[in-house]
Design a protein around this motif. Structure first.
Motif, PDB file in Angstrom:
ATOM      1  N   GLN A 118       0.812  -1.218   0.000  1.00  0.00           N
ATOM      2  CA  GLN A 118       0.000   0.000   0.000  1.00  0.00           C
ATOM      3  C   GLN A 118       0.851   1.277   0.000  1.00  0.00           C
ATOM      4  OE1 GLN A 118      -0.398  -2.608   2.125  1.00  0.00           O
ATOM      5  NE2 GLN A 118      -2.215  -3.501   1.141  1.00  0.00           N
ATOM      6  N   SER A 119       2.085   1.185   0.522  1.00  0.00           N
ATOM      7  CA  SER A 119       2.893   2.400   0.655  1.00  0.00           C
ATOM      8  C   SER A 119       3.913   2.596  -0.458  1.00  0.00           C
ATOM      9  CB  SER A 119       3.618   2.391   2.009  1.00  0.00           C
ATOM     10  OG  SER A 119       4.483   1.280   2.121  1.00  0.00           O
ATOM     11  N   VAL A 120       3.920   1.682  -1.455  1.00  0.00           N
ATOM     12  CA  VAL A 120       4.891   1.811  -2.544  1.00  0.00           C
ATOM     13  C   VAL A 120       4.689   3.127  -3.293  1.00  0.00           C
ATOM     14  CG1 VAL A 120       5.539   0.916  -4.811  1.00  0.00           C
ATOM     15  CG2 VAL A 120       5.332  -0.642  -2.876  1.00  0.00           C
ATOM     16  N   ALA A 121       3.458   3.426  -3.658  1.00  0.00           N
ATOM     17  CA  ALA A 121       3.185   4.650  -4.429  1.00  0.00           C
ATOM     18  C   ALA A 121       3.599   5.892  -3.639  1.00  0.00           C
ATOM     19  CB  ALA A 121       1.710   4.712  -4.804  1.00  0.00           C
ATOM     20  N   LYS A 122       3.330   5.895  -2.343  1.00  0.00           N
ATOM     21  CA  LYS A 122       3.698   7.043  -1.498  1.00  0.00           C
ATOM     22  C   LYS A 122       5.202   7.227  -1.461  1.00  0.00           C
ATOM     23  CE  LYS A 122       3.256   8.755   3.251  1.00  0.00           C
ATOM     24  NZ  LYS A 122       2.722   8.465   4.606  1.00  0.00           N
ATOM     25  N   ARG A 123       5.929   6.125  -1.311  1.00  0.00           N
ATOM     26  CA  ARG A 123       7.385   6.241  -1.275  1.00  0.00           C
ATOM     27  C   ARG A 123       7.920   6.725  -2.609  1.00  0.00           C
ATOM     28  NH1 ARG A 123      11.341   1.526   0.824  1.00  0.00           N
ATOM     29  NH2 ARG A 123      10.430   2.228   2.789  1.00  0.00           N
ATOM     30  N   ARG A 124       7.393   6.202  -3.708  1.00  0.00           N
ATOM     31  CA  ARG A 124       7.870   6.640  -5.026  1.00  0.00           C
ATOM     32  C   ARG A 124       7.614   8.132  -5.229  1.00  0.00           C
ATOM     33  NH1 ARG A 124       6.889   2.162  -9.798  1.00  0.00           N
ATOM     34  NH2 ARG A 124       8.033   0.431  -8.823  1.00  0.00           N
ATOM     35  N   ALA A 146       7.403  10.415  -2.924  1.00  0.00           N
ATOM     36  CA  ALA A 146       8.314  11.173  -2.072  1.00  0.00           C
ATOM     37  C   ALA A 146       9.732  11.201  -2.633  1.00  0.00           C
ATOM     38  CB  ALA A 146       8.334  10.575  -0.668  1.00  0.00           C
ATOM     39  N   SER A 147      10.101  10.141  -3.383  1.00  0.00           N
ATOM     40  CA  SER A 147      11.445  10.069  -3.953  1.00  0.00           C
ATOM     41  C   SER A 147      11.588  10.900  -5.214  1.00  0.00           C
ATOM     42  CB  SER A 147      11.804   8.614  -4.269  1.00  0.00           C
ATOM     43  OG  SER A 147      11.802   7.832  -3.092  1.00  0.00           O
ATOM     44  N   GLY A 148      10.466  11.313  -5.792  1.00  0.00           N
ATOM     45  CA  GLY A 148      10.521  12.073  -7.024  1.00  0.00           C
ATOM     46  C   GLY A 148      10.542  11.182  -8.249  1.00  0.00           C
ATOM     47  N   LYS A 149      10.365  11.771  -9.400  1.00  0.00           N
ATOM     48  CA  LYS A 149      10.319  11.030 -10.650  1.00  0.00           C
ATOM     49  C   LYS A 149      11.658  10.371 -10.939  1.00  0.00           C
ATOM     50  CE  LYS A 149       9.206  11.492 -15.573  1.00  0.00           C
ATOM     51  NZ  LYS A 149       8.811  12.434 -16.660  1.00  0.00           N
ATOM     52  N   LEU A 150      11.615   9.099 -11.292  1.00  0.00           N
ATOM     53  CA  LEU A 150      12.832   8.382 -11.630  1.00  0.00           C
ATOM     54  C   LEU A 150      13.206   8.689 -13.076  1.00  0.00           C
ATOM     55  CD1 LEU A 150      15.055   6.295 -11.075  1.00  0.00           C
ATOM     56  CD2 LEU A 150      13.432   4.513 -11.781  1.00  0.00           C
ATOM     57  N   ILE A 151      14.376   9.265 -13.250  1.00  0.00           N
ATOM     58  CA  ILE A 151      14.891   9.550 -14.581  1.00  0.00           C
ATOM     59  C   ILE A 151      16.154   8.724 -14.743  1.00  0.00           C
ATOM     60  CG2 ILE A 151      15.774  11.309 -16.161  1.00  0.00           C
ATOM     61  CD1 ILE A 151      14.144  13.365 -14.604  1.00  0.00           C
ATOM     62  N   ALA A 152      16.067   7.689 -15.563  1.00  0.00           N
ATOM     63  CA  ALA A 152      17.192   6.767 -15.734  1.00  0.00           C
ATOM     64  C   ALA A 152      17.342   6.470 -17.215  1.00  0.00           C
ATOM     65  CB  ALA A 152      16.961   5.484 -14.940  1.00  0.00           C
ATOM     66  N   GLY A 153      18.329   7.078 -17.817  1.00  0.00           N
ATOM     67  CA  GLY A 153      18.553   6.884 -19.243  1.00  0.00           C
ATOM     68  C   GLY A 153      19.466   5.718 -19.525  1.00  0.00           C
ATOM     69  N   VAL A 154      20.239   5.821 -20.588  1.00  0.00           N
ATOM     70  CA  VAL A 154      21.116   4.744 -21.013  1.00  0.00           C
ATOM     71  C   VAL A 154      22.205   4.504 -19.969  1.00  0.00           C
ATOM     72  CG1 VAL A 154      22.826   4.068 -22.735  1.00  0.00           C
ATOM     73  CG2 VAL A 154      20.674   5.146 -23.448  1.00  0.00           C
ATOM     74  N   ALA A 155      22.403   3.231 -19.603  1.00  0.00           N
ATOM     75  CA  ALA A 155      23.458   2.806 -18.665  1.00  0.00           C
ATOM     76  C   ALA A 155      23.426   3.604 -17.370  1.00  0.00           C
ATOM     77  CB  ALA A 155      24.828   2.920 -19.329  1.00  0.00           C
ATOM     78  N   ALA A 190      22.263   3.135 -10.445  1.00  0.00           N
ATOM     79  CA  ALA A 190      21.048   3.033  -9.631  1.00  0.00           C
ATOM     80  C   ALA A 190      21.352   3.457  -8.201  1.00  0.00           C
ATOM     81  CB  ALA A 190      20.519   1.606  -9.655  1.00  0.00           C
ATOM     82  N   ASP A 191      20.505   4.316  -7.660  1.00  0.00           N
ATOM     83  CA  ASP A 191      20.601   4.748  -6.267  1.00  0.00           C
ATOM     84  C   ASP A 191      19.664   3.877  -5.436  1.00  0.00           C
ATOM     85  OD1 ASP A 191      20.677   5.955  -3.827  1.00  0.00           O
ATOM     86  OD2 ASP A 191      20.074   7.946  -4.523  1.00  0.00           O
ATOM     87  N   LEU A 192      20.179   2.776  -4.907  1.00  0.00           N
ATOM     88  CA  LEU A 192      19.321   1.842  -4.183  1.00  0.00           C
ATOM     89  C   LEU A 192      18.826   2.399  -2.861  1.00  0.00           C
ATOM     90  CD1 LEU A 192      20.484  -0.091  -6.359  1.00  0.00           C
ATOM     91  CD2 LEU A 192      20.266  -1.900  -4.669  1.00  0.00           C
ATOM     92  N   ASP A 193      19.589   3.309  -2.261  1.00  0.00           N
ATOM     93  CA  ASP A 193      19.091   3.929  -1.029  1.00  0.00           C
ATOM     94  C   ASP A 193      17.809   4.704  -1.295  1.00  0.00           C
ATOM     95  OD1 ASP A 193      21.028   2.938   0.649  1.00  0.00           O
ATOM     96  OD2 ASP A 193      22.399   4.622   0.355  1.00  0.00           O
ATOM     97  N   GLN A 194      17.714   5.329  -2.479  1.00  0.00           N
ATOM     98  CA  GLN A 194      16.492   6.032  -2.844  1.00  0.00           C
ATOM     99  C   GLN A 194      15.346   5.041  -3.015  1.00  0.00           C
ATOM    100  OE1 GLN A 194      16.570   7.856  -6.708  1.00  0.00           O
ATOM    101  NE2 GLN A 194      14.849   9.223  -6.278  1.00  0.00           N
ATOM    102  N   PHE A 195      15.622   3.875  -3.594  1.00  0.00           N
ATOM    103  CA  PHE A 195      14.581   2.864  -3.791  1.00  0.00           C
ATOM    104  C   PHE A 195      14.119   2.282  -2.458  1.00  0.00           C
ATOM    105  CE2 PHE A 195      16.786   1.757  -8.086  1.00  0.00           C
ATOM    106  CZ  PHE A 195      16.361   2.968  -8.609  1.00  0.00           C
ATOM    107  N   LYS A 196      15.026   2.187  -1.490  1.00  0.00           N
ATOM    108  CA  LYS A 196      14.700   1.602  -0.193  1.00  0.00           C
ATOM    109  C   LYS A 196      13.978   2.590   0.719  1.00  0.00           C
ATOM    110  CE  LYS A 196      18.379  -0.312   1.669  1.00  0.00           C
ATOM    111  NZ  LYS A 196      19.812  -0.566   1.919  1.00  0.00           N
ATOM    112  N   GLY A 197      14.072   3.841   0.461  1.00  0.00           N
ATOM    113  CA  GLY A 197      13.449   4.821   1.335  1.00  0.00           C
ATOM    114  C   GLY A 197      14.453   5.404   2.312  1.00  0.00           C
ATOM    115  N   ARG A 198      14.084   6.506   2.917  1.00  0.00           N
ATOM    116  CA  ARG A 198      15.031   7.268   3.736  1.00  0.00           C
ATOM    117  C   ARG A 198      15.014   6.901   5.217  1.00  0.00           C
ATOM    118  NH1 ARG A 198      13.091  10.607  -0.253  1.00  0.00           N
ATOM    119  NH2 ARG A 198      14.656  11.715  -1.482  1.00  0.00           N
ATOM    120  N   THR A 199      13.947   6.297   5.684  1.00  0.00           N
ATOM    121  CA  THR A 199      13.831   6.101   7.138  1.00  0.00           C
ATOM    122  C   THR A 199      13.693   4.655   7.578  1.00  0.00           C
ATOM    123  OG1 THR A 199      11.412   6.353   7.049  1.00  0.00           O
ATOM    124  CG2 THR A 199      12.726   8.349   7.394  1.00  0.00           C
TER     125      THR A 199
END
Length: 589
Positions: free
Chosen positions: A30-36, A38-47, A50-59
């Protein structure tokens, strides 16, 4: 499988239990959308890195300890790997206004794939061929056109060894939802399958002359991957619940380097759930005991878990009422045995997950979860070896599990897979009850996975009694008899961790994963006939075996044999409990 002759006490060292305190902001479906958001739009181009700490959340992980360091265990090969120097430059591609004349990337203008369409089931319509599906469409420039976070132009290009950041985000979220590792600096990186992940782990941790540990019966490819690297495998005794912690402790405590010709092992390979080949599943108490032994002897655990989500409904016998499926995602997640990763307070586990058994093995996409130190070393191997998994596979899986299904829909799919494999397992168990001679054959119904481990009491065989054959010769003779009767099982000796070590048990492995229901039933009937033939037992009586329309027996080799427990029919005109179209009812099969 008999327990070891001597039982020794196992000291289970203290560990944190994450259920005893509140975890701030633990990720839920239920909280995946909220975390995403809060992390802001993911902009990931070629190669893109990955910032896994951002994917895991801050707290949600700051209160947890860091993982144990493994510098003292890493091999010179992995310590000397520096990764790809050219890929390090990819971090600059995010610089606004930058014109790249650096990387040798082919132009996406010359990729001859304008669109990719894949038809997939909608949520609630999981079975193939069932009404209710939609088409996944991936275009060349969906990212630039604002249609998607991932497209062909990016997926078909060179990428990082850890895989595409867009898909890696989903993997990190899924891992946290299911396992919530109890230390802070855990990480994930994609693999091209579990066998490759195991190869990398061996190169990171083992050198020629080393020994590793596994169940006494284990996945042959795990042994065969280690052998060319000069790494040998020592088997640990098992029972119906998998590896015995007492045997693991005994092997390590009494390790003799002169006798073994190598140092004491510090790597444990295990398949804890639906183990291949035995089908055994370690309950959480057993996993905690094994983990305690690993702490005591400073072992590193490779947790190979392709069958983890094929944990099935309990088997209660052929006449038992069906057990209701999980009523919610929470109930489903609470019903599966917790992983080694979920109790790993030290960061001594490298868990290997795979889409092979629940989506498609040909996708060649999986991932490991381990401490950031170990994932960093793993990525340096991938960057100058396999690189990331196929971009097309990543793109299709991303569209399916992230954009279409989401985490909720993927769990729906896993529940569907659970029920399907439960049905398959039950068909085989009922057939074993019906056709196998129980004075010769014994088994334990598997709780998970794809495999059924069948023990044969070879001591009752006439040739064993008169001493005219060895164990291997008798196994081969029974194997060939099974083949002559028209079915195929795998010999237990093929799964021995230490193949030169004398055996005192004989097993054969069957699988219920792919054959049609009537074929599973027919194969077990043939197996029973083969065992009776080999052991010189009386034929089955009191029943008629038919396999065709209107009870006609066709296309089989069973002559002058009948089945017990009623009439078996497998064709049209099947009613009143007769097996038709893969559905069983309480009556004649």
């Amino acid at each position: 499988m008999a327990p070891p002759a001597a039982t020794i006490d196992v000291e289970v060292l203290p560990e944190s239990d994450t259920s005893t305190f509140t975890i701030p902001d633990r990720l839920t479906i239920q909280s995946v959308a909220k975390r995403r958001a809060a992390s802001g739009k993911l902009i990931a181009g070629v190669a893109a890195p990955a910032d896994l700490d951002q994917f895991k959340g801050r707290t949600s992980h700051r209160h947890k300890p860091d993982a144990k360091r493994w510098d003292h265990r890493l091999t010179p090969e992995t310590l000397n790997r520096g990764g790809s120097s050219l890929k390090a430059a990819a971090a600059y591609l995010k610089t606004p206004g930058l014109i790249s004349l650096g990387g040798g990337l082919p132009s996406s203008e010359y990729f001859p794939f304008h669109e990719i369409d894949v038809k997939v089931p909608l949520l609630g319509h999981c079975a193939q061929g069932e009404e209710g599906s939609e088409v996944l469409r991936a275009g060349m420039h969906d990212m630039a056109e604002g249609k998607s976070a991932f497209d062909i132009a990016t997926a078909a290009q060179y990428g990082q060894g850890h895989g595409a950041a867009q898909f890696l985000r989903w993997i990190v979220e899924h891992t946290e939802i299911v396992h919530n590792p109890p230390y802070q600096d855990w990480s994930c990186t994609m693999t091209v399958g579990s066998t490759c992940a195991w190869d990398f782990a061996l190169r990171m941790l083992c050198q020629p002359g080393d020994w590793i540990l596994s169940e006494q019966y284990t996945f042959p490819a795990a042994v065969e991957t280690a052998a060319p690297l000069g790494v040998k495998v020592a088997g640990v005794a098992m029972d119906e619940n998998g590896m015995l912690a007492s045997s693991l402790d005994h092997v390590l405590t009494n390790w003799d380097e002169k006798v073994r010709g190598g140092p004491k092992p510090f790597v444990l390979y295990t398949v804890p759930t639906g183990q291949n080949p035995t089908g055994s599943t370690q309950p959480i108490e057993r996993r905690r005991e094994i983990y305690g032994v690993c702490q005591k002897h400073d072992l590193y655990i490779f947790e190979d878990e392709p069958y983890y989500f094929l944990q099935m409904q309990p088997y209660k016998g052929p006449d038992a009422s069906p057990i209701p499926p999980p009523a919610s995602h929470e109930e489903f997640l609470n019903s599966i045995v917790p992983s080694f990763l979920s109790i790993d307070v030290d960061g001594r586990v490298m868990r290997s997950d795979s889409f092979s058994k629940v989506i498609a093995p040909g996708s060649r996409v999986g991932w490991i979860t381990a401490s950031e130190q170990m994932c960093d070393r793993f990525r340096t191997h991938a960057d100058v070896c396999t690189q990331g998994p196929s971009g097309f596979s990543q793109l299709i899986l991303f569209k399916l599990v992230d954009e279409i299904w989401g985490h909720s829909g993927y769990l729906d799919w896993l529940i569907h897979m659970r029920l399907e494999y439960t049905r398959r397992r039950n068909v085989m168990m009922e057939s074993c009850e019906r056709y196998l001679p129980k004075d010769i054959i014994s088994w334990v119904p598997p709780m998970a996975g794809m495999f059924h481990w069948i023990q044969v009491d070879y001591t009752q065989h006439p040739k064993w009694i008169d001493g005219s054959v060895t164990m291997d010769e008798l196994e081969e003779e029974i194997f060939q008899t099974i083949i002559r009767h028209g079915t195929l099982l795998m010999k237990g000796s093929w799964f021995c961790a230490e193949r030169t070590k004398p055996r005192n048990t004989m097993f054969f492995r069957a699988t219920y994963a792919a054959a049609k229901f009537d074929q599973i039933d027919e194969a077990i009937f043939r197996l029973g006939s083969a065992i009776r033939d080999s052991f010189g037992l009386r034929k089955q009586i009191n029943g008629t075996h038919t396999n065709g329309t209107n009870g006609a027996h066709t296309n089989t080799t069973h002559t002058n044999e009948t089945r017990t427990n009623g009439t078996h029919t497998n064709g049209t005109n099947g009613t009143n409990g007769v097996h038709t179209n893969g559905v069983r009812t309480n009556g004649v099969h």
